[in-house]
Design a protein around this motif. Sequence first.
Motif, PDB file in Angstrom:
ATOM      1  N   LEU A 123       1.651   7.180  -2.026  1.00 26.48           N
ATOM      2  CA  LEU A 123       2.434   6.326  -2.906  1.00 26.48           C
ATOM      3  C   LEU A 123       1.918   4.894  -2.894  1.00 26.48           C
ATOM      4  O   LEU A 123       1.774   4.259  -3.946  1.00 26.48           O
ATOM      5  CB  LEU A 123       3.905   6.372  -2.477  1.00 26.48           C
ATOM      6  CG  LEU A 123       4.885   5.521  -3.284  1.00 26.48           C
ATOM      7  CD1 LEU A 123       4.915   5.976  -4.729  1.00 26.48           C
ATOM      8  CD2 LEU A 123       6.278   5.586  -2.678  1.00 26.48           C
ATOM      9  N   SER A 124       1.637   4.372  -1.708  1.00 27.93           N
ATOM     10  CA  SER A 124       1.123   3.004  -1.628  1.00 27.93           C
ATOM     11  C   SER A 124      -0.256   2.886  -2.265  1.00 27.93           C
ATOM     12  O   SER A 124      -0.571   1.867  -2.884  1.00 27.93           O
ATOM     13  CB  SER A 124       1.069   2.556  -0.165  1.00 27.93           C
ATOM     14  OG  SER A 124       0.181   3.389   0.583  1.00 27.93           O
ATOM     15  N   LEU A 172       3.325  -1.750   2.706  1.00 26.45           N
ATOM     16  CA  LEU A 172       3.376  -0.324   3.005  1.00 26.45           C
ATOM     17  C   LEU A 172       1.983   0.242   3.230  1.00 26.45           C
ATOM     18  O   LEU A 172       1.773   1.062   4.144  1.00 26.45           O
ATOM     19  CB  LEU A 172       4.077   0.408   1.854  1.00 26.45           C
ATOM     20  CG  LEU A 172       4.254   1.920   2.005  1.00 26.45           C
ATOM     21  CD1 LEU A 172       5.121   2.250   3.208  1.00 26.45           C
ATOM     22  CD2 LEU A 172       4.858   2.518   0.735  1.00 26.45           C
ATOM     23  N   ALA A 173       1.019  -0.179   2.415  1.00 30.75           N
ATOM     24  CA  ALA A 173      -0.358   0.270   2.616  1.00 30.75           C
ATOM     25  C   ALA A 173      -0.923  -0.252   3.928  1.00 30.75           C
ATOM     26  O   ALA A 173      -1.654   0.460   4.631  1.00 30.75           O
ATOM     27  CB  ALA A 173      -1.228  -0.187   1.444  1.00 30.75           C
ATOM     28  N   LEU A 174      -0.581  -1.484   4.292  1.00 34.25           N
ATOM     29  CA  LEU A 174      -1.077  -2.051   5.551  1.00 34.25           C
ATOM     30  C   LEU A 174      -0.583  -1.261   6.758  1.00 34.25           C
ATOM     31  O   LEU A 174      -1.288  -1.143   7.760  1.00 34.25           O
ATOM     32  CB  LEU A 174      -0.638  -3.515   5.651  1.00 34.25           C
ATOM     33  CG  LEU A 174      -1.067  -4.280   6.897  1.00 34.25           C
ATOM     34  CD1 LEU A 174      -2.582  -4.434   6.942  1.00 34.25           C
ATOM     35  CD2 LEU A 174      -0.399  -5.655   6.932  1.00 34.25           C
ATOM     36  N   LEU A 185      -8.045  -3.253   1.081  1.00 37.07           N
ATOM     37  CA  LEU A 185      -6.899  -4.032   0.616  1.00 37.07           C
ATOM     38  C   LEU A 185      -7.283  -5.476   0.275  1.00 37.07           C
ATOM     39  O   LEU A 185      -6.568  -6.131  -0.484  1.00 37.07           O
ATOM     40  CB  LEU A 185      -5.797  -4.036   1.673  1.00 37.07           C
ATOM     41  CG  LEU A 185      -5.045  -2.722   1.889  1.00 37.07           C
ATOM     42  CD1 LEU A 185      -4.007  -2.889   2.984  1.00 37.07           C
ATOM     43  CD2 LEU A 185      -4.396  -2.251   0.600  1.00 37.07           C
ATOM     44  N   LEU A 186      -8.371  -5.967   0.834  1.00 36.47           N
ATOM     45  CA  LEU A 186      -8.775  -7.348   0.561  1.00 36.47           C
ATOM     46  C   LEU A 186      -9.145  -7.559  -0.907  1.00 36.47           C
ATOM     47  O   LEU A 186      -8.586  -8.452  -1.560  1.00 36.47           O
ATOM     48  CB  LEU A 186      -9.927  -7.741   1.493  1.00 36.47           C
ATOM     49  CG  LEU A 186      -9.592  -7.760   2.993  1.00 36.47           C
ATOM     50  CD1 LEU A 186     -10.838  -8.069   3.808  1.00 36.47           C
ATOM     51  CD2 LEU A 186      -8.497  -8.779   3.275  1.00 36.47           C
ATOM     52  N   SER A 361      -3.354   4.767  11.646  1.00 36.98           N
ATOM     53  CA  SER A 361      -2.757   3.621  10.979  1.00 36.98           C
ATOM     54  C   SER A 361      -2.159   2.691  12.031  1.00 36.98           C
ATOM     55  O   SER A 361      -2.129   3.009  13.233  1.00 36.98           O
ATOM     56  CB  SER A 361      -1.674   4.086  10.008  1.00 36.98           C
ATOM     57  OG  SER A 361      -0.607   4.711  10.711  1.00 36.98           O
ATOM     58  N   LEU A 362      -1.686   1.539  11.578  1.00 34.89           N
ATOM     59  CA  LEU A 362      -1.062   0.611  12.522  1.00 34.89           C
ATOM     60  C   LEU A 362       0.187   1.224  13.150  1.00 34.89           C
ATOM     61  O   LEU A 362       0.437   1.048  14.350  1.00 34.89           O
ATOM     62  CB  LEU A 362      -0.708  -0.697  11.809  1.00 34.89           C
ATOM     63  CG  LEU A 362      -1.882  -1.593  11.420  1.00 34.89           C
ATOM     64  CD1 LEU A 362      -1.371  -2.830  10.684  1.00 34.89           C
ATOM     65  CD2 LEU A 362      -2.685  -2.008  12.656  1.00 34.89           C
TER      66      LEU A 362
END
Length: 384
Positions: A123-124, A172-174, A185-186, A361-362
Motif C-alpha cells: 500500500l505504501s 509508512l514506507a519508512l 524514498l529520497l 524493515s525498521l
Amino acid sequence: MSTVPTATGDASAGGGVPPPRPSVPTDHVEVDAVGWPTGVPRAEPAVPVADVEQVPVRWEPAERRARASQSFWTAVVGVPAIFSVLRLGVEAGGELQTTLLLVANVGPVNLLAGFLTTAARLLSTGLVAVFALGAVLAVSVERLPPGTRRRPLFARWADLTPAWVVLASFLLALLTWPLLYLPLLLPAFAAAFQLRPDRLHEWVVPRLSAIVALFAGYGWLLLPTLRDAGGQGELLVLALLVVPPVLALFIAGPLPGVVIRPLASLTEVAVLAMLVWAALPVISTPVLPLTVTTVGAENGPTEDVRGHVVTTDDVNMVILQERGGVRYVPVGLVRAQVLCPSEEELPRHRLRIHDFHIEDSLLEGMGRRVRPVHRIDAACRSPG
C-alpha cells in the motif's frame, strides 16, 4: 311586471357596457407572399433533433475534483478488501469448501491484522509512486500546448490529497520497507514535494556545502555496508544504495511538454503493473501461522504434520496442510507443536547496516532487538 334594463347608457355612467369597436379595414394591410400580414411575428419552425449540434459535456472543476477524490478513496478502501478475500481463496488452494472453512474461522480482525502486517508495504509503495509521479506531472502540465491541458490522473490525485496524507504514506514506507530499498524514498520525496537544490540556499557556495555535508553523512552511514557489498559482488545492492541519492538532485522540476502525455500514460500502466507484480506475494502469503504438529499415540510412533492450524475445539484440531488438504487431528493425539518461519522469511543477503539486517524493515529490526531470532527447530527443516 319588472323589466331588465338594457345596457345602452354611457360607459362613464357606471355599470354600462362600452359600445362595440368598429371593425378594422383590411384593404390597406400589406401581406407577404404567403398571405401573412407584414409586421406580425410568426413562430419559427422547430429545429429537428438530428440538426442540433451535439455539444460535449464539460464537467465543472469542483465536480471533476469530487469524481477524482471518489475514485482515489474507492481504490484505497476497496483494494485491501479484495486482497483479503483473494488471500483466503489462494490459501485454501482454490477449493470452495476449504475457503468456506477459512472464512468461518478467520475473523475480520485477524484478517485485517494479517493484511496490514504483510500488505502495508504494498500500500505504501503504491501511494508513494502515485504522489511522486503526480507531483512531477502536475508542475509540468503548464508546458502542454493550449487546449490540451487536461491534467493527468496522478496529477489530479496529488492535487486533491492533503500534505499530511502524503507524509503519512512516506512514514509508512519508512517503517515497512526493507532497508535495502529505503534509499528509493529520497528521489520519491524530492519529487513529491518538488525539492530542488536551489531551495537549500540562495547562494551557490552554501548550497554546495549543504549537499556535500548530506552526502558525507549518507556515506558515513553506509560505508561499511558498501564495502561488504563490493567484497561480495552484490552489484544490485550497490546500485540501490548509491544511485537514488544522486537521482534526488535532478528529479524535481517540470518536464518537457513533448514527453508529458506519453509519460503520463506510461507511468499509469507501469504503476498498475508494479502493483500487480508486488501483489502476487501478498496474495499468496498465508493468513495463519505455519506450525509443525507432532501427532501420535502415547508410547507409539509419531508423525509431524506441517501446516496451518485453522481452529481447535474439545475434540479435534483442524490443520490446513502445507501441501493441500484439511486434516482433523484428535486433540488427545497431539504431543508437541512448534512455530516455523516460511521460506520467504529466510535471509538471502549477508549484509547489515549497523546491526540491522539489510532485508529487515525498521520495525522488524527493532523487534529483533527486543526478541532476538531463536534457533529454528529441527522439525521445521524436515519436509513433513
